[in-house]
Design a protein around this motif. Structure first.
Motif: not given
Length: 243
Positions: A186-208
């Motif tokens: 959450i940057d200094s202006k309150g926006f959500t940035t740099k979303v990264r994920s790690r899971g068992p499959d790319k399909i679930l990572e994309k949905e998260a």
């Protein structure tokens, strides 16, 4: 007068033997007559074969691995030295030392505090959620006490995940499930940035990542009274319902 017969002499007793001998003799003569060959004397020629002596040729011996001839010696260079009289006088450059010694006087200068300009540097600092002084304020948590602001933030994040959760159809067909860890800032202006994920499959990572990217704008977190970036991690569980 009657002829006298010898009772011990019988002419016809060996007639078969004589017949066999005569028959074999005739067969032998007939075979010899059939096998007898004659040759025409006109076609018989006697030639003389003259064999000349073979000429032996002298084959020269060639040495293939003959080394190349040595290179010619280098030309002899004769150096000639010509003495030229000086025409112009060249002045030598004197290099003076720049080091200070004890004889040099040092000018004293008193610097006042007001003469020093202090420029504030806006540092791009990223603080973990657990160490932040003032956590970001999720919409709906305004007015909560400071000691309960973290609990309210985490509760709102969970409600957001449940509200926007959607199991991917392809993952359902393939039977893919498991835990996906999502990290975002959450940057200094309150926006959500740099979303990264790690899971068992790319399909679930994309949905998260899609769920977290739908977070609303928040009041940014503060450290020592300044708005800073705040990193946060949330686990999202994907589990298929078994009948």
């Amino acid at each position: 007068m009657k002829p006298k017969k010898n009772p011990e002499l019988e002419i016809g007793r060996n007639s078969s033997l004589y017949f066999a001998i005569g028959l074999n003799l005739m067969l032998f003569l007939s075979w010899q007559a059939l096998e007898y060959k004659t040759y025409d004397k006109d076609f018989v020629a006697i030639d003389i074969l003259n064999v000349d002596e073979e000429l032996e040729e002298d084959i020269p011996i060639v040495n293939i691995n003959t080394p190349p001839p040595p290179p010619p010696p280098p030309p002899v260079v004769v150096e000639t030295i010509t003495i030229v009289e000086d025409v112009e006088d060249v002045e030598e450059t004197i290099i003076e030392s720049t080091e200070a010694n004890q004889n040099d006087a040092v000018e004293e200068r008193i610097v006042d505090v007001s003469d020093v300009d202090v420029e504030e540097v806006d540092e791009d600092v990223e603080v973990p959620f657990a160490a932040i002084e003032d956590v970001p304020v999720f919409p709906g948590c305004e007015g909560e006490p400071r000691n309960k602001m973290k609990d309210c933030f985490q509760k709102k994040i969970q409600e957001h995940v449940v509200k926007n959760f959607r199991y991917p159809e392809l993952a359902t067909e393939m039977g893919i499930q498991g835990r996906v860890s999502v990290i975002f800032v959450i940057d200094s202006k309150g926006f959500t940035t740099k979303v990264r994920s790690r899971g068992p499959d790319k399909i679930l990572e994309k949905e998260a990542e899609r769920i977290i990217s739908l977070l609303p704008k928040m009041t940014p977190g503060k450290q020592r009274g300044r708005s800073v970036k705040v990193s946060y991690a949330v686990p999202i569980f994907f589990k298929l319902q078994t009948s």
